[in-house]
Design a protein around this motif. Structure first.
Motif, PDB file in Angstrom:
ATOM      1  N   VAL A  28     -28.022  27.141  -5.831  1.00  0.00           N
ATOM      2  CA  VAL A  28     -28.416  28.556  -5.290  1.00  0.00           C
ATOM      3  C   VAL A  28     -27.825  29.380  -5.805  1.00  0.00           C
ATOM      4  O   VAL A  28     -26.658  29.633  -5.947  1.00  0.00           O
ATOM      5  CB  VAL A  28     -28.549  28.499  -3.439  1.00  0.00           C
ATOM      6  N   GLN A  29     -28.770  30.691  -6.159  1.00  0.00           N
ATOM      7  CA  GLN A  29     -27.885  31.720  -6.782  1.00  0.00           C
ATOM      8  C   GLN A  29     -27.717  32.910  -5.618  1.00  0.00           C
ATOM      9  O   GLN A  29     -28.535  33.573  -5.535  1.00  0.00           O
ATOM     10  CB  GLN A  29     -28.958  32.369  -7.991  1.00  0.00           C
ATOM     11  N   ALA A  41     -15.073  31.488   2.575  1.00  0.00           N
ATOM     12  CA  ALA A  41     -15.496  30.736   3.588  1.00  0.00           C
ATOM     13  C   ALA A  41     -17.077  30.508   3.647  1.00  0.00           C
ATOM     14  O   ALA A  41     -17.146  29.114   3.994  1.00  0.00           O
ATOM     15  CB  ALA A  41     -15.298  32.073   4.693  1.00  0.00           C
ATOM     16  N   LEU A  42     -17.720  31.204   3.200  1.00  0.00           N
ATOM     17  CA  LEU A  42     -19.317  30.757   3.083  1.00  0.00           C
ATOM     18  C   LEU A  42     -19.643  29.593   2.298  1.00  0.00           C
ATOM     19  O   LEU A  42     -20.221  28.330   2.635  1.00  0.00           O
ATOM     20  CB  LEU A  42     -20.094  31.767   2.774  1.00  0.00           C
ATOM     21  N   ILE A  43     -19.055  29.615   0.938  1.00  0.00           N
ATOM     22  CA  ILE A  43     -19.235  28.312   0.060  1.00  0.00           C
ATOM     23  C   ILE A  43     -18.592  27.015   0.772  1.00  0.00           C
ATOM     24  O   ILE A  43     -19.324  26.096   0.697  1.00  0.00           O
ATOM     25  CB  ILE A  43     -18.608  28.875  -1.439  1.00  0.00           C
ATOM     26  N   THR A  44     -17.236  27.233   1.228  1.00  0.00           N
ATOM     27  CA  THR A  44     -16.637  26.104   1.555  1.00  0.00           C
ATOM     28  C   THR A  44     -17.491  25.414   2.919  1.00  0.00           C
ATOM     29  O   THR A  44     -17.854  24.312   2.899  1.00  0.00           O
ATOM     30  CB  THR A  44     -15.252  26.172   2.209  1.00  0.00           C
ATOM     31  N   CYS A  45     -17.832  26.100   3.788  1.00  0.00           N
ATOM     32  CA  CYS A  45     -18.669  25.959   5.066  1.00  0.00           C
ATOM     33  C   CYS A  45     -20.085  25.214   4.597  1.00  0.00           C
ATOM     34  O   CYS A  45     -20.280  24.345   5.230  1.00  0.00           O
ATOM     35  CB  CYS A  45     -18.591  27.075   6.138  1.00  0.00           C
ATOM     36  N   PHE A  46     -20.761  26.016   3.848  1.00  0.00           N
ATOM     37  CA  PHE A  46     -22.004  25.679   3.205  1.00  0.00           C
ATOM     38  C   PHE A  46     -21.989  24.400   2.896  1.00  0.00           C
ATOM     39  O   PHE A  46     -23.110  23.533   3.029  1.00  0.00           O
ATOM     40  CB  PHE A  46     -22.812  26.764   2.596  1.00  0.00           C
ATOM     41  N   ASP A  52     -24.659  18.754  -1.953  1.00  0.00           N
ATOM     42  CA  ASP A  52     -25.258  18.551  -3.370  1.00  0.00           C
ATOM     43  C   ASP A  52     -25.670  20.033  -3.858  1.00  0.00           C
ATOM     44  O   ASP A  52     -26.316  19.888  -4.650  1.00  0.00           O
ATOM     45  CB  ASP A  52     -26.304  17.607  -3.095  1.00  0.00           C
ATOM     46  N   ILE A  53     -25.674  20.904  -3.062  1.00  0.00           N
ATOM     47  CA  ILE A  53     -26.232  22.455  -3.449  1.00  0.00           C
ATOM     48  C   ILE A  53     -25.187  23.252  -4.117  1.00  0.00           C
ATOM     49  O   ILE A  53     -24.060  23.421  -3.464  1.00  0.00           O
ATOM     50  CB  ILE A  53     -26.835  23.188  -2.360  1.00  0.00           C
ATOM     51  N   GLU A  54     -24.999  23.352  -5.346  1.00  0.00           N
ATOM     52  CA  GLU A  54     -23.997  24.197  -5.898  1.00  0.00           C
ATOM     53  C   GLU A  54     -24.315  25.814  -5.847  1.00  0.00           C
ATOM     54  O   GLU A  54     -25.377  26.277  -5.950  1.00  0.00           O
ATOM     55  CB  GLU A  54     -24.014  23.832  -7.464  1.00  0.00           C
ATOM     56  N   VAL A  55     -23.220  26.348  -5.097  1.00  0.00           N
ATOM     57  CA  VAL A  55     -23.405  27.806  -4.977  1.00  0.00           C
ATOM     58  C   VAL A  55     -22.869  28.697  -6.109  1.00  0.00           C
ATOM     59  O   VAL A  55     -21.809  28.509  -6.661  1.00  0.00           O
ATOM     60  CB  VAL A  55     -22.650  28.440  -3.657  1.00  0.00           C
ATOM     61  N   ILE A  56     -23.769  29.323  -6.779  1.00  0.00           N
ATOM     62  CA  ILE A  56     -23.193  30.441  -7.861  1.00  0.00           C
ATOM     63  C   ILE A  56     -23.318  31.790  -7.650  1.00  0.00           C
ATOM     64  O   ILE A  56     -24.430  32.227  -7.288  1.00  0.00           O
ATOM     65  CB  ILE A  56     -24.312  30.096  -9.288  1.00  0.00           C
ATOM     66  N   VAL A  57     -22.485  32.357  -7.585  1.00  0.00           N
ATOM     67  CA  VAL A  57     -22.080  33.810  -7.076  1.00  0.00           C
ATOM     68  C   VAL A  57     -22.123  34.915  -8.096  1.00  0.00           C
ATOM     69  O   VAL A  57     -21.452  34.602  -9.196  1.00  0.00           O
ATOM     70  CB  VAL A  57     -20.967  33.823  -6.154  1.00  0.00           C
ATOM     71  N   THR A  58     -22.967  36.030  -7.865  1.00  0.00           N
ATOM     72  CA  THR A  58     -22.924  37.031  -8.497  1.00  0.00           C
ATOM     73  C   THR A  58     -22.448  38.306  -7.596  1.00  0.00           C
ATOM     74  O   THR A  58     -23.114  38.588  -6.642  1.00  0.00           O
ATOM     75  CB  THR A  58     -24.202  37.381  -9.382  1.00  0.00           C
ATOM     76  N   TYR A 283     -12.917  29.033   9.722  1.00  0.00           N
ATOM     77  CA  TYR A 283     -12.655  28.819   8.592  1.00  0.00           C
ATOM     78  C   TYR A 283     -11.538  30.066   8.232  1.00  0.00           C
ATOM     79  O   TYR A 283     -10.375  29.996   7.464  1.00  0.00           O
ATOM     80  CB  TYR A 283     -13.377  28.829   7.552  1.00  0.00           C
ATOM     81  N   GLN A 284     -12.094  31.461   8.682  1.00  0.00           N
ATOM     82  CA  GLN A 284     -11.392  32.466   8.345  1.00  0.00           C
ATOM     83  C   GLN A 284     -10.170  32.836   9.149  1.00  0.00           C
ATOM     84  O   GLN A 284      -9.333  33.380   8.762  1.00  0.00           O
ATOM     85  CB  GLN A 284     -12.243  33.654   8.155  1.00  0.00           C
TER      86      GLN A 284
END
Length: 327
Positions: A28-29, A41-46, A52-58, A283-284
């Protein structure tokens, strides 16, 4: 036979392509203006829920990201935006976002649900000053109100982002006009304040550079400054303007035509759900320090709504954590 070999080869290629497509879809972009701590926090918890869903951040400001999305409209690269999408935006971004809202948006308090059918509202952003207490003491000042920001000793010593591209700066400008009114008085105050301001390129630069000693005051938002204090900063304080502050609602949105819409919807649902909100807070902050977590809050509001019983919500200041007795 040759025909059998060709058929086998074709089937093999189809399987490989299918597997490749399935693998490519497991990402997911995310375009976001949120802080590093928020994104961590979001990437870790998600990923705990969807490993199995890689989170790619811009990362970028709200203005930068919406401009980028508009430029990519012919070939969208992002899937969703988190942060900077204000309830005051109306429908000006209808051309770049899908008319889709998370089912969890309806669980928000009255007045904090989607204002436009594009945004799923997920958090509040509160206006604060972040004050470098060491520099404040050196100048012999006590900075608490908007009037205090006009002191000549603060010329070039107050940081803010650009309200044309930064939602936090826009919130601060809006709060000033809420205090003084969108009148000649309000704009006269802003004109007096301008010589003391330095406009930076990002929202995070405001609180980070103030903590680093480059500025005495930063006009910013609560979450960013709290993150510095939580990480051990001892030379700054959060100052809520004594004239009054405001908390604006912000949301997340699905980019029109994005490459991974179903994964994006999963992420938006997670962000907006009681489960996701509780996980992010835990988490935070380490623990949920007081009163009600997201699950029980949503359940309580739902039960009270059906019973037509009014609910009063208590909000605690982020820099003054409560105990556990309120719950």
């Amino acid at each position: 036979s040759p025909m059998k070999k060709i058929l086998t080869l074709v089937l093999s290629l189809v399987m490989v392509l299918t597997a490749a497509c399935a693998f490519a879809g497991e990402e997911v972009q995310l375009y976001s203006s949120m802080t590093e701590a928020d994104l961590d926090a979001l990437i870790t918890c998600f990923n705990e829920k969807y490993p199995d869903i890689e989170v790619i951040v811009t990362n970028g400001s709200a203005g930068e990201l919406t401009t980028r999305i508009a430029g990519e409209a012919g070939n969208p690269q992002g899937d969703l935006v988190w942060g900077g999408m204000a309830d005051s935006d109306g429908t000006k971004y209808a051309e770049i976002f899908e008319a889709w809202v998370s089912e969890y948006d309806a669980e928000n308090l009255e007045g904090y649900t989607s204002p436009n059918g594009l945004y799923s509202m997920d958090h509040l952003s509160t206006v604060v000053f972040v004050v470098n207490e060491e520099l404040e003491a050196e100048l012999g000042l006590k900075i608490e109100s908007y009037e205090d920001l006009l002191d000549p000793a603060l010329k070039g010593k107050i940081a803010t982002a650009d309200p044309n591209s930064s939602s936090s700066a826009w919130n601060n400008l809006s709060n000033i006009l809420s205090v003084y009114g969108d009148t000649d008085e309000g704009w006269a105050y802003i004109e007096k304040l301008m010589p003391n301001l330095v406009i930076l390129g990002s929202s995070s630069g405001v609180f980070k550079n103030t903590q680093a000693g480059e500025y005495v005051v930063g006009l910013t938002y609560e979450d960013g400054a709290v993150g510095l204090i939580r990480d051990g900063a001892t030379n700054i304080r959060l100052q809520y303007p004594t004239n009054g502050t405001s908390a604006s609602a912000f949301g997340t949105a699905l980019i029109k035509g994005g490459p991974n819409p179903e994964n994006a919807k999963l992420m938006i649902d997670f962000i907006c759900s009681a489960e996701g909100q509780t996980a992010l807070a835990a988490y935070q902050q380490g623990t949920l320090r007081y009163t009600t977590d997201g699950f029980s809050a949503a359940l309580l509001r739902s039960v009270c709504k059906k019973a037509e019983v009014p609910v009063q919500t208590y909000y605690n200041r982020a820099d003054l954590p409560g105990g556990s007795t309120l719950g």
